[in-house]
Design an enzyme around this catalytic site. Structure first.
Site, mmCIF file in Angstrom:
data_model
loop_
_atom_site.group_PDB
_atom_site.id
_atom_site.type_symbol
_atom_site.label_atom_id
_atom_site.label_comp_id
_atom_site.label_asym_id
_atom_site.label_seq_id
_atom_site.Cartn_x
_atom_site.Cartn_y
_atom_site.Cartn_z
ATOM 1 N N MET A 257 0.855 -1.176 0.000
ATOM 2 C CA MET A 257 0.000 0.000 0.000
ATOM 3 C C MET A 257 0.894 1.230 0.000
ATOM 4 O O MET A 257 1.839 1.330 0.790
ATOM 5 C CB MET A 257 -0.973 0.006 1.177
ATOM 6 C CG MET A 257 -0.401 -0.135 2.547
ATOM 7 S SD MET A 257 -1.746 -0.072 3.764
ATOM 8 C CE MET A 257 -0.886 -0.590 5.239
ATOM 9 N N ARG B 74 -3.182 -2.720 10.955
ATOM 10 C CA ARG B 74 -3.014 -2.256 12.332
ATOM 11 C C ARG B 74 -3.135 -3.406 13.325
ATOM 12 O O ARG B 74 -2.382 -3.476 14.290
ATOM 13 C CB ARG B 74 -4.039 -1.155 12.631
ATOM 14 C CG ARG B 74 -3.656 0.180 12.011
ATOM 15 C CD ARG B 74 -4.735 1.234 12.083
ATOM 16 N NE ARG B 74 -4.220 2.498 11.539
ATOM 17 C CZ ARG B 74 -4.958 3.572 11.321
ATOM 18 N NH1 ARG B 74 -6.265 3.546 11.593
ATOM 19 N NH2 ARG B 74 -4.418 4.674 10.826
ATOM 20 N N HIS C 279 4.596 3.102 12.570
ATOM 21 C CA HIS C 279 3.937 2.847 11.282
ATOM 22 C C HIS C 279 2.490 2.411 11.448
ATOM 23 O O HIS C 279 2.043 2.032 12.512
ATOM 24 C CB HIS C 279 4.757 1.859 10.436
ATOM 25 C CG HIS C 279 4.758 0.439 10.902
ATOM 26 N ND1 HIS C 279 5.026 -0.603 10.055
ATOM 27 C CD2 HIS C 279 4.523 -0.120 12.103
ATOM 28 C CE1 HIS C 279 4.962 -1.740 10.710
ATOM 29 N NE2 HIS C 279 4.668 -1.477 11.948
ATOM 30 N N GLU C 280 1.749 2.524 10.333
ATOM 31 C CA GLU C 280 0.298 2.299 10.286
ATOM 32 C C GLU C 280 -0.453 3.208 11.259
ATOM 33 O O GLU C 280 -1.464 2.819 11.845
ATOM 34 C CB GLU C 280 -0.041 0.817 10.565
ATOM 35 C CG GLU C 280 0.642 -0.163 9.661
ATOM 36 C CD GLU C 280 0.432 0.119 8.178
ATOM 37 O OE1 GLU C 280 -0.550 0.788 7.840
ATOM 38 O OE2 GLU C 280 1.259 -0.318 7.371
ATOM 39 N N GLY C 281 0.046 4.426 11.413
ATOM 40 C CA GLY C 281 -0.597 5.387 12.299
ATOM 41 C C GLY C 281 0.102 5.463 13.633
ATOM 42 O O GLY C 281 0.089 4.506 14.404
#
Length: 599
Positions: free
Chosen positions: A162, A298, A440-442
């Site tokens: 992604m 997540r 990562h991923e927020g």
């Protein structure tokens, strides 16, 4: 089986005593499974992880991917490990039999995948990304996209990524600049740059399917103007054959503190003006589509953080049992040294690790069980409640293990002392690898804004109410065990206080005092996470008491360990959250009022 990756007994406890995996086989989708097939899948996962993933974990760290002739080249051990993973069916563990999958519950798939994350987090990241990309295309792609891209992803011939982040925007997706122009033939031509793209280039598969966020010429501003595109590394012809290289260029590799075996790339799209992409779904709603992949990722990040913490815990536990040093404080005379596990402070550090990693493990597996419930429960209302509860818990499942299992890794280093700081032992690598997970991923900050700013108030607070009910149900089942009163009561007090503070913060949000309400959302995230983990530990304690009553003497120490870890978390960790609740309740503005010039 050895317990170098994770405790087989604890896994069985979670699956069959806490989360009732046996009940899943009563549902039509899983009716052809039983405990024997579940355990066979787990045994296969453990065997492949131990034989093919774990042996090159250190080599992955010491020999990063190299930029060679415009591409990324990895060590040779990665490809056969992933081939064995694919051949065993784990890439499609949850897919139906009709698609060549194993049709396992998500709960069992996550439990299997945990072995690979514990053995080698970097190599395990490639199939994690590919599985999430396949799921997105399956949900939102059209029939042609499914034929040309989904099926090769399922077959393991293509890998996925992604591509969200851009150099100037970071996590602020509203500010992305990558453009997509219609080409007149149903395809699009993309132009832009993306960074920190995990798996963005490698030599592991025939093709790489990039899922890219970009803006169309008529896109409205902000996140409501983002569309999603499939951009393959190689063009795929109508018959599925590979054509020419697409205009996607590897601009460079990032050299990271940890997680070094996973390529982290900068990609340029359209340097030659001919980057072909295909719109997924409707225009301008790409971010909503991408959130499916991000939310899956997540939960995967949360499990990865748990397993790195778990590996460090098991290693430091074994070390503490083997390492002789010092004598107990009440020793009357100099005698032989004792193993360091005999020292109270070492036991404190081990117990802290146990509370963090086994609590986090339970949480992520519980979320996996919610996925199964949201898809396979017979009652539509129950399915919807499971979906809402999973949505509420996703920021916790990502953020809490990322912070506290990292702390567990720090304690593992401390237990080994100077040896822990050297590369002679793996605990320093576990720490470096795990340090990525709060980012990562927020980031933690993004998760906190998502939780307080969106999730707790969604659907009129229905998910929050469902969570309260489940916590209360656990407390009621704990009441017959008087020895659990001291654990239950702090949890109930924390739930009551957090509920009160939450109502006030939601009131501020509804009245437009957004900056004030969200200023300390990070503190709210911590308290909410501790409430959830306290609940999960009380649930484990109830199950442990039930197990002790069943009278299996061989498990006495195991259940005793569970009760001590639950006691540690609920008596030593959870009560400290009232300090953060005091800050939230009085809307302390210390951080919000600080000015740039004053730093």
């Amino acid at each position: 089986m050895s317990d170098t990756l994770l405790s087989a007994r604890n896994l069985a406890f979670e699956l069959y005593e806490v989360l009732d995996a046996d009940a899943l086989v009563q549902r039509p989708r899983f009716s052809e499974h039983n405990r024997e097939t579940f355990d066979a899948a787990l045994g296969t996962a453990r065997g492949i992880a131990e034989k093919l993933f774990a042996p090159h974990n250190r080599k992955n760290d010491e020999h990063e991917p190299q930029y060679v002739d415009g591409g990324a080249k990895l060590i040779t051990e990665v490809k056969p490990a992933l081939q064995a993973f694919n051949d065993a069916g784990f890439l499609n563990a949850t897919r139906g039999f009709e698609m060549g999958g194993m049709q396992l519950p998500n709960l069992l798939s996550q439990a299997c995948f945990a072995h690979f994350q514990a053995a080698n987090i970097a190599t395990a990241s490639y199939p994690l990304l590919s599985m999430a990309a396949a799921n997105l295309i399956e949900t939102f792609g059209d029939e042609v996209q499914k034929r040309l891209f989904l099926q090769p992803l399922i077959d393991g011939r293509f890998f996925g990524t992604m591509a969200l982040t851009e150099p100037h925007a970071g996590s602020s997706l509203a500010d992305i600049r990558t453009r997509a122009e219609p080409a007149g033939d149903g395809s699009y031509r993309l132009k832009g740059n993306k960074i920190f793209i995990s798996g963005g280039d490698h030599d592991l598969s025939e093709n790489i399917v990039h899922l890219v966020l970009a803006r169309l010429p008529d896109a409205p501003a902000g996140v409501k103007g983002i569309s999603l595109f499939i951009v393959p590394k190689f063009i795929v012809a109508a018959d599925g054959s590979l054509g020419t290289r697409n205009d996607v260029t590897l601009a460079g590799l990032f050299h990271k503190m940890g997680w070094r075996g996973t390529t982290s790339t900068a990609l340029n799209f359209g340097d030659q003006g001919n980057c072909v992409g295909y719109l997924v779904g409707e225009p301008h709603v790409g971010l909503a589509y991408m959130f499916q992949m991000m939310n899956e990722a997540r939960i995967g990040v949360g499990m990865g953080a748990v397993m790195l913490g778990y590996a460090g815990y098991l290693y430091s536990l074994d070390y503490a049992r083997q390492r002789p040093q010092g004598r107990l404080p009440d020793a009357k005379q100099a005698g032989g040294q004792v193993a360091i596990i005999e020292h109270a402070d070492v036991r404190r550090m081990l117990l802290t690790q146990k509370a963090y990693v086994e609590g986090g493990f339970d949480l992520v597996l519980y979320c996996a069980r919610l996925v199964d419930d949201s898809q396979t429960l017979e009652d539509a209302g129950q399915r919807e409640q499971a979906r809402q509860l999973l949505d509420l818990l996703t920021p916790i499942a990502k953020s809490w293990p990322s912070e506290y299992c990292l702390q567990a890794n720090a304690l593992a280093i401390q237990i080994l002392g100077g040896h822990g700081y050297t590369r002679d032992h793996p605990v320093e690598q576990y720490y470096r690898d795990n340090r990525l997970n709060p980012i990562h991923e927020g980031t933690q900050g993004i998760q906190s804004l998502d939780l307080l700013g969106r999730k707790v108030g969604q659907h009129g607070g229905a998910a929050l109410q469902a969570l309260r009910q489940r916590i209360n149900d656990t407390c009621q089942r704990a009441e017959p065990f008087s020895q659990l009163d001291a654990l239950r009561q702090p949890l109930q007090a924390l739930l009551a206080r957090l509920s009160e503070v939450t109502l006030g913060l939601l009131g501020d949000l509804q009245q437009g005092r957004v900056n004030q309400a969200l200023a300390d959302s990070a503190l709210y995230l911590k308290v909410f996470g501790h409430l959830v983990l306290g609940w999960r530990w009380l649930e484990q304690a109830v199950r442990a008491e039930q197990g002790r009553l069943a009278g299996n003497q061989a498990d006495a120490d195991f259940y005793g360990g569970k009760l001590q870890a639950a006691r540690y978390f609920l008596l030593r960790e959870a009560p400290g959250c009232h300090h953060e609740l005091d800050i939230l309740a009085r809307r302390d503005d210390t951080c919000l009022a600080m000015q740039d010039a004053c730093f």
